[in-house]
Design a protein around this motif. Structure first.
Motif, PDB file in Angstrom:
ATOM      1  N   ALA A  68      -8.759  25.420 -24.988  1.00  0.00           N
ATOM      2  CA  ALA A  68      -7.717  26.174 -25.672  1.00  0.00           C
ATOM      3  C   ALA A  68      -8.361  27.370 -26.377  1.00  0.00           C
ATOM      4  O   ALA A  68      -9.557  27.346 -26.695  1.00  0.00           O
ATOM      5  N   PRO A  69      -7.571  28.412 -26.641  1.00  0.00           N
ATOM      6  CA  PRO A  69      -8.121  29.592 -27.314  1.00  0.00           C
ATOM      7  C   PRO A  69      -8.794  29.244 -28.636  1.00  0.00           C
ATOM      8  O   PRO A  69      -8.211  28.542 -29.466  1.00  0.00           O
ATOM      9  N   GLY A  70     -10.030  29.688 -28.809  1.00  0.00           N
ATOM     10  CA  GLY A  70     -10.741  29.464 -30.054  1.00  0.00           C
ATOM     11  C   GLY A  70     -11.288  28.069 -30.239  1.00  0.00           C
ATOM     12  O   GLY A  70     -11.802  27.743 -31.316  1.00  0.00           O
ATOM     13  N   LYS A  71     -11.183  27.231 -29.200  1.00  0.00           N
ATOM     14  CA  LYS A  71     -11.651  25.845 -29.316  1.00  0.00           C
ATOM     15  C   LYS A  71     -12.708  25.557 -28.252  1.00  0.00           C
ATOM     16  O   LYS A  71     -12.827  26.257 -27.255  1.00  0.00           O
ATOM     17  N   GLN A  72     -13.452  24.488 -28.492  1.00  0.00           N
ATOM     18  CA  GLN A  72     -14.448  24.055 -27.516  1.00  0.00           C
ATOM     19  C   GLN A  72     -13.770  23.367 -26.334  1.00  0.00           C
ATOM     20  O   GLN A  72     -12.637  22.892 -26.442  1.00  0.00           O
ATOM     21  N   ARG A  73     -14.486  23.322 -25.235  1.00  0.00           N
ATOM     22  CA  ARG A  73     -13.970  22.616 -24.074  1.00  0.00           C
ATOM     23  C   ARG A  73     -13.819  21.135 -24.395  1.00  0.00           C
ATOM     24  O   ARG A  73     -14.646  20.555 -25.098  1.00  0.00           O
ATOM     25  N   GLU A  74     -12.746  20.543 -23.860  1.00  0.00           N
ATOM     26  CA  GLU A  74     -12.431  19.140 -24.098  1.00  0.00           C
ATOM     27  C   GLU A  74     -12.314  18.423 -22.760  1.00  0.00           C
ATOM     28  O   GLU A  74     -11.557  18.856 -21.892  1.00  0.00           O
ATOM     29  N   LEU A  75     -13.046  17.305 -22.629  1.00  0.00           N
ATOM     30  CA  LEU A  75     -12.913  16.483 -21.436  1.00  0.00           C
ATOM     31  C   LEU A  75     -11.581  15.756 -21.506  1.00  0.00           C
ATOM     32  O   LEU A  75     -11.337  14.984 -22.430  1.00  0.00           O
ATOM     33  N   VAL A  76     -10.743  15.986 -20.506  1.00  0.00           N
ATOM     34  CA  VAL A  76      -9.391  15.434 -20.508  1.00  0.00           C
ATOM     35  C   VAL A  76      -9.328  14.122 -19.734  1.00  0.00           C
ATOM     36  O   VAL A  76      -8.764  13.134 -20.218  1.00  0.00           O
ATOM     37  N   ALA A  77      -9.892  14.124 -18.512  1.00  0.00           N
ATOM     38  CA  ALA A  77      -9.774  12.948 -17.652  1.00  0.00           C
ATOM     39  C   ALA A  77     -10.914  12.917 -16.654  1.00  0.00           C
ATOM     40  O   ALA A  77     -11.433  13.965 -16.260  1.00  0.00           O
ATOM     41  N   THR A  78     -11.257  11.698 -16.244  1.00  0.00           N
ATOM     42  CA  THR A  78     -12.347  11.454 -15.303  1.00  0.00           C
ATOM     43  C   THR A  78     -11.887  10.467 -14.246  1.00  0.00           C
ATOM     44  O   THR A  78     -11.190   9.487 -14.567  1.00  0.00           O
ATOM     45  N   VAL A  79     -12.285  10.702 -13.003  1.00  0.00           N
ATOM     46  CA  VAL A  79     -12.069   9.713 -11.948  1.00  0.00           C
ATOM     47  C   VAL A  79     -13.363   9.605 -11.144  1.00  0.00           C
ATOM     48  O   VAL A  79     -13.907  10.602 -10.686  1.00  0.00           O
ATOM     49  N   ILE A  80     -13.868   8.383 -11.035  1.00  0.00           N
ATOM     50  CA  ILE A  80     -15.113   8.179 -10.287  1.00  0.00           C
ATOM     51  C   ILE A  80     -14.808   7.960  -8.810  1.00  0.00           C
ATOM     52  O   ILE A  80     -13.639   7.897  -8.412  1.00  0.00           O
ATOM     53  N   SER A  81     -15.848   7.836  -8.020  1.00  0.00           N
ATOM     54  CA  SER A  81     -15.665   7.761  -6.574  1.00  0.00           C
ATOM     55  C   SER A  81     -14.817   6.570  -6.159  1.00  0.00           C
ATOM     56  O   SER A  81     -14.038   6.661  -5.201  1.00  0.00           O
ATOM     57  N   GLY A  82     -14.920   5.471  -6.889  1.00  0.00           N
ATOM     58  CA  GLY A  82     -14.149   4.282  -6.545  1.00  0.00           C
ATOM     59  C   GLY A  82     -12.720   4.305  -7.040  1.00  0.00           C
ATOM     60  O   GLY A  82     -11.933   3.412  -6.720  1.00  0.00           O
ATOM     61  N   GLY A  83     -12.384   5.325  -7.840  1.00  0.00           N
ATOM     62  CA  GLY A  83     -11.009   5.465  -8.297  1.00  0.00           C
ATOM     63  C   GLY A  83     -10.762   5.093  -9.751  1.00  0.00           C
ATOM     64  O   GLY A  83      -9.674   5.348 -10.268  1.00  0.00           O
ATOM     65  N   SER A  84     -11.741   4.501 -10.423  1.00  0.00           N
ATOM     66  CA  SER A  84     -11.540   4.164 -11.839  1.00  0.00           C
ATOM     67  C   SER A  84     -11.395   5.444 -12.649  1.00  0.00           C
ATOM     68  O   SER A  84     -12.006   6.462 -12.344  1.00  0.00           O
ATOM     69  N   THR A  85     -10.585   5.361 -13.695  1.00  0.00           N
ATOM     70  CA  THR A  85     -10.246   6.554 -14.477  1.00  0.00           C
ATOM     71  C   THR A  85     -10.521   6.354 -15.966  1.00  0.00           C
ATOM     72  O   THR A  85     -10.618   5.217 -16.462  1.00  0.00           O
ATOM     73  N   ASN A  86     -10.638   7.482 -16.652  1.00  0.00           N
ATOM     74  CA  ASN A  86     -10.791   7.461 -18.099  1.00  0.00           C
ATOM     75  C   ASN A  86     -10.116   8.704 -18.656  1.00  0.00           C
ATOM     76  O   ASN A  86     -10.072   9.750 -17.986  1.00  0.00           O
ATOM     77  N   TYR A  87      -9.583   8.585 -19.893  1.00  0.00           N
ATOM     78  CA  TYR A  87      -8.810   9.680 -20.476  1.00  0.00           C
ATOM     79  C   TYR A  87      -9.203   9.921 -21.927  1.00  0.00           C
ATOM     80  O   TYR A  87      -9.590   9.001 -22.652  1.00  0.00           O
TER      81      TYR A  87
END
Length: 119
Positions: free
Chosen positions: A39-58
Motif C-alpha cells: 500500500a502507498p507509504g507502507k512496507q510490503r506485506e505477505l498476503v498468502a502462500t501456497v506450496i507445491s502440494g497445495g497447502s496454504t497460509n494467510y
C-alpha cells in the motif's frame, strides 16, 4: 522466468476480485507461490502462500476473506478476494520461489496489479 499478474481494478467495499498470475520459464509445480501487497507509504506485506502440494497460509488481515489457489496444469496462481475493504487497497504482486539442484535457490517477482477498494 516471467510472472504476469492480472485482474486488478476498482471495486466497492464488500466486493470481490480474482487476481491471476501466469508463470513461465520454470517448473511451476515445484515452486512456492506468494501474493504480496504494498500500500502507498507502507512496507510490503505477505498476503498468502501456497506450496507445491497445495497447502496454504494467510496473513491474519485477510484470513476468511482471501483464498489462494494454484493450477499446475495452467502454471497459474490465483487470489480470490472477497469482502474487500478500503485497507486492502494496494499493488498486488505475485512471487515465485523454487530450488534447482543445479543452479540453487531462485526468487522472482511479477510486475504487480493495482487493487483499489473505494466507494
Amino acid at each position: 522466468v516471467q510472472l504476469q499478474a492480472s485482474g486488478g481494478g476498482l471495486v466497492q467495499p464488500g466486493g470481490s476480485l480474482t487476481l491471476s498470475c501466469a508463470a513461465s520459464g520454470f517448473t511451476f509445480a515445484n515452486s512456492v507461490m506468494y501474493w504480496v501487497r504494498q500500500a502507498p507509504g507502507k512496507q510490503r506485506e505477505l498476503v498468502a502462500t501456497v506450496i507445491s502440494g497445495g497447502s496454504t497460509n494467510y496473513a491474519d488481515s485477510v484470513k476468511g476473506r482471501f483464498t489462494i489457489s494454484r493450477d499446475n496444469a495452467k502454471n497459474t496462481v490465483y487470489l480470490q478476494m472477497n469482502s474487500l475493504k478500503p485497507e486492502d487497497t494496494a499493488v498486488y504482486y505475485c512471487n515465485a520461489a523454487f530450488y534447482d539442484v543445479t543452479t540453487g535457490y531462485h526468487n522472482y517477482w511479477g510486475q504487480g496489479t493495482q487493487v483499489t477498494v473505494s466507494s
